[in-house]
Design a protein around this motif. Structure first.
Motif, mmCIF file in Angstrom:
data_model
loop_
_atom_site.group_PDB
_atom_site.id
_atom_site.type_symbol
_atom_site.label_atom_id
_atom_site.label_comp_id
_atom_site.label_asym_id
_atom_site.label_seq_id
_atom_site.Cartn_x
_atom_site.Cartn_y
_atom_site.Cartn_z
ATOM 1 N N ASN A 96 28.336 31.775 36.128
ATOM 2 C CA ASN A 96 29.578 33.127 36.101
ATOM 3 C C ASN A 96 30.124 33.408 36.783
ATOM 4 O O ASN A 96 30.320 33.912 37.290
ATOM 5 N N ASP A 97 31.242 32.064 36.830
ATOM 6 C CA ASP A 97 32.203 32.385 38.378
ATOM 7 C C ASP A 97 33.540 32.949 38.541
ATOM 8 O O ASP A 97 35.074 32.667 38.959
ATOM 9 N N GLY A 98 33.699 34.244 36.960
ATOM 10 C CA GLY A 98 35.189 34.605 37.041
ATOM 11 C C GLY A 98 35.884 33.720 35.627
ATOM 12 O O GLY A 98 37.225 33.648 35.787
ATOM 13 N N ALA A 99 35.406 32.362 35.839
ATOM 14 C CA ALA A 99 36.087 31.436 34.426
ATOM 15 C C ALA A 99 36.597 32.235 32.967
ATOM 16 O O ALA A 99 38.062 32.427 32.776
ATOM 17 N N LEU A 100 36.234 32.988 32.657
ATOM 18 C CA LEU A 100 36.624 34.286 31.143
ATOM 19 C C LEU A 100 37.611 35.077 31.362
ATOM 20 O O LEU A 100 38.666 35.025 30.763
ATOM 21 N N GLU A 101 37.816 36.079 33.144
ATOM 22 C CA GLU A 101 38.042 36.722 33.495
ATOM 23 C C GLU A 101 39.958 36.380 33.967
ATOM 24 O O GLU A 101 40.894 36.463 33.011
ATOM 25 N N GLU A 102 39.886 35.075 34.726
ATOM 26 C CA GLU A 102 40.910 34.099 34.704
ATOM 27 C C GLU A 102 41.386 33.786 33.718
ATOM 28 O O GLU A 102 42.760 33.642 33.209
ATOM 29 N N ALA A 103 40.431 33.490 32.342
ATOM 30 C CA ALA A 103 41.673 32.808 31.153
ATOM 31 C C ALA A 103 41.410 34.242 30.636
ATOM 32 O O ALA A 103 42.710 33.967 29.658
ATOM 33 N N ALA A 104 41.355 35.305 30.615
ATOM 34 C CA ALA A 104 42.220 36.255 29.987
ATOM 35 C C ALA A 104 43.226 36.040 30.422
ATOM 36 O O ALA A 104 44.869 37.295 29.941
ATOM 37 N N MET A 105 43.351 36.617 32.031
ATOM 38 C CA MET A 105 44.677 36.675 32.231
ATOM 39 C C MET A 105 46.446 35.668 32.250
ATOM 40 O O MET A 105 46.567 36.188 32.578
ATOM 41 N N LEU A 106 45.519 34.611 31.311
ATOM 42 C CA LEU A 106 46.783 33.174 31.234
ATOM 43 C C LEU A 106 47.408 34.169 30.805
ATOM 44 O O LEU A 106 47.264 35.123 28.778
ATOM 45 N N GLY A 107 49.367 33.976 30.608
ATOM 46 C CA GLY A 107 50.508 34.729 30.333
ATOM 47 C C GLY A 107 50.240 36.113 30.158
ATOM 48 O O GLY A 107 51.215 36.858 29.490
ATOM 49 N N LYS A 108 49.468 36.502 31.142
ATOM 50 C CA LYS A 108 49.834 37.967 31.833
ATOM 51 C C LYS A 108 49.980 38.344 32.813
ATOM 52 O O LYS A 108 50.665 39.389 33.978
#
Length: 512
Positions: A96-108
């Protein structure tokens, strides 16, 4: 351009909605909360995480990784030696390299326009993050080590056996060894970069170990390169046994080009289980009883055969005292405790075969066979040159606590300094002369160990007076007389045998 109040407030509403996500998300990906939702169009590997919170997405990815743990992975070796394991046994894990946190910030992120454009881009093209998986290399190495224990096989070299009809060739066998480090790299590289998450087969890396020698090569071994014989006619039964045992351990060796032979390694341990008995050997200037006594005659005989075959001598030691079965500097001593070894290397182009035999008339012979490559007109001889000779002028008497009448005499050993020359002739004419070795042998006087223990003061005085003369022959005469007197006085004590006088006990046991 005129904007209606209605459209203006619509855009303000959209901006407000973005602002709420933006504010809740913070200014960076790391600030995204676990309940923050991921926009549509986002995938991690093949997993669609659209509309999921970060927590839900993590659970989905971990469930997928867990399902992969049951996928069979076949490790393939040669000759159908396959082993089937699972990705779970290889320690599969999600990095888990933080990709999900990065994905959650798309468009924000950014201003209203930037966020709007990001969402439109996401709807059109989507966003995929790689599913970064790893494997436990320690577990993989442990599995490979277990495989190698049953799979690895050393090469078996072809070898020769001499029979009455000639040489018999026994073929070798190719060996194979699992290359653990390279196989581990192959497994990890495939699973991390090429694996489609289905059943997989991976070819492990195997190194072949080809045996030395074949029928054609060994078939060239038929010529006598060198032979030597020594006699041990005065040796007792135990020394004879030791010579035969040592000879048998060296008989039948096939030595390949560049291969070294350590005689000490081949003939040890000196133990009863290995066929040896107690016999005389040299120790600190004395002849003592030891297991394997007489073995140096074996190494010495082989040494002379090696010299005549012109093999490479790597290590050779002379005896501490002179031996009688070869000329000075022609000996090769062996001592397990003293670190003396005879080592030589096959410096020929083809293999050699060592034959060792003993005869009923107490001789030992070593013959070295190979492929003769020396000119027929070339003759090699070895000449022993004595540089110094030291004859001890006196005798030595050593009193002991043995019973009076006991006398053990060791012969005198003349000291020598000598060297050995190798002389080469062609067509009978000397073309070279080189020194092979130099040797120094200690001078040891004729020595007697004399028993002095007795309750009879007369006998005690008699033996002490004899010792004071410094004459071993005088001591022997007095000791013999005392024994005769005791035997006469103790005639009633049947079955008891007096301790005898032994002359020159070391004779015939003159090496280690």
């Amino acid at each position: 351009m005129v904007i209606s109040m209605k459209n203006w407030w619509k855009k303000i509403g959209i901006a407000a909605a973005f602002a709420v996500c933006f504010l809740s998300a913070g200014q960076s990906a790391q600030a995204a909360g676990k309940d923050c939702k991921i926009e549509d169009g986002v995938t991690v590997g093949d997993i669609d995480v659209s509309g999921m919170t970060i927590s839900e997405a993590e659970s989905a990815v971990e469930a997928f990784i867990e399902s992969l743990g049951n996928v069979p992975i076949t490790l393939r070796l040669q000759d159908g030696n396959d082993t089937v394991g699972t990705a779970g046994e290889f320690g599969i894990a999600w990095e888990n390299d933080g990709a999900l946190e990065e994905a959650a910030m798309l468009g924000k992120r950014g201003n209203i326009v930037q966020r709007y454009k990001a969402l439109e881009e996401l709807k059109s093209n989507g966003q995929n993050y790689p599913l970064n998986i790893s494997f436990n290399e320690d577990l993989i190495e442990s599995i490979l080590n277990s495989l190698s224990e049953t799979y690895d096989q050393e090469a078996v070299e072809a070898f020769l056996t001499k029979t009455e009809s000639g040489f018999q060739i026994t073929g070798g066998q190719t060996g194979h060894v699992l290359d653990i480090e390279k196989s581990k790299e192959t497994i990890v590289n495939y699973l991390q970069n090429s694996w489609d998450y289905g059943n997989a087969s991976i070819d492990l890396v195997v190194t072949l170990d080809e045996p030395r020698g074949n029928a054609e090569t060994l078939g060239k071994v038929k010529d006598v390169l060198g032979t030597a014989t020594t006699a041990y006619k005065s040796s007792g039964p135990s020394r004879v046994t030791n010579i035969k045992t040592g000879c048998s351990h060296l008989n039948g060796i096939t030595l390949y080009p560049g291969e070294q032979c350590s005689v000490l390694e081949m003939i040890t341990p000196f133990s009863v289980a290995n066929g040896y008995e107690l016999a005389g050997s040299y120790l600190n200037g004395q002849v003592v009883e030891s297991l394997g006594g007489g073995i140096c005659q074996v190494s010495t005989t082989l040494y002379n055969a090696v010299l005549k075959a012109e093999l490479q001598v790597d290590e050779r030691s002379n005896h501490s005292m002179i031996v009688t079965y070869v000329e000075p500097s022609e000996d090769a001593a062996i001592s397990e405790s003293g670190g003396k070894d005879f080592k030589f290397t096959n410096n020929k182009e083809y293999p050699i075969y060592i034959e060792g035999t003993t005869s009923s008339d107490k001789t030992i012979t070593f013959t070295i066979y190979g492929a003769e490559d020396r000119p027929a007109n070339r003759e090699v001889t070895y000449i022993s040159e004595v540089l110094e000779k030291n004859v001890p002028p006196t005798e030595k008497i050593i009193p002991t606590g043995d019973p009076v009448g006991y006398v053990n005499v060791q012969s005198v050993h003349i000291g020598y300094k000598a060297r050995l020359w190798k002389v080469v002739k062609e067509n009978g004419v000397e073309v070279s002369r080189e020194q092979v070795n130099s040797s120094s042998y200690a001078a040891v006087p004729r020595t007697a160990t004399v028993g002095t223990s007795t309750a009879d003061p007369v006998a005690a005085a008699q033996i002490q007076e004899a010792i004071a003369t410094g004459s071993i022959d005088q001591v022997k005469a007095v000791a013999g007389a005392i024994l005769a007197q005791q035997a006469a006085a103790a005639a009633a004590a049947e079955g008891e045998q007096p301790v005898g006088v032994t002359e020159d006990a070391g004779t015939g046991a003159t090496d280690g």
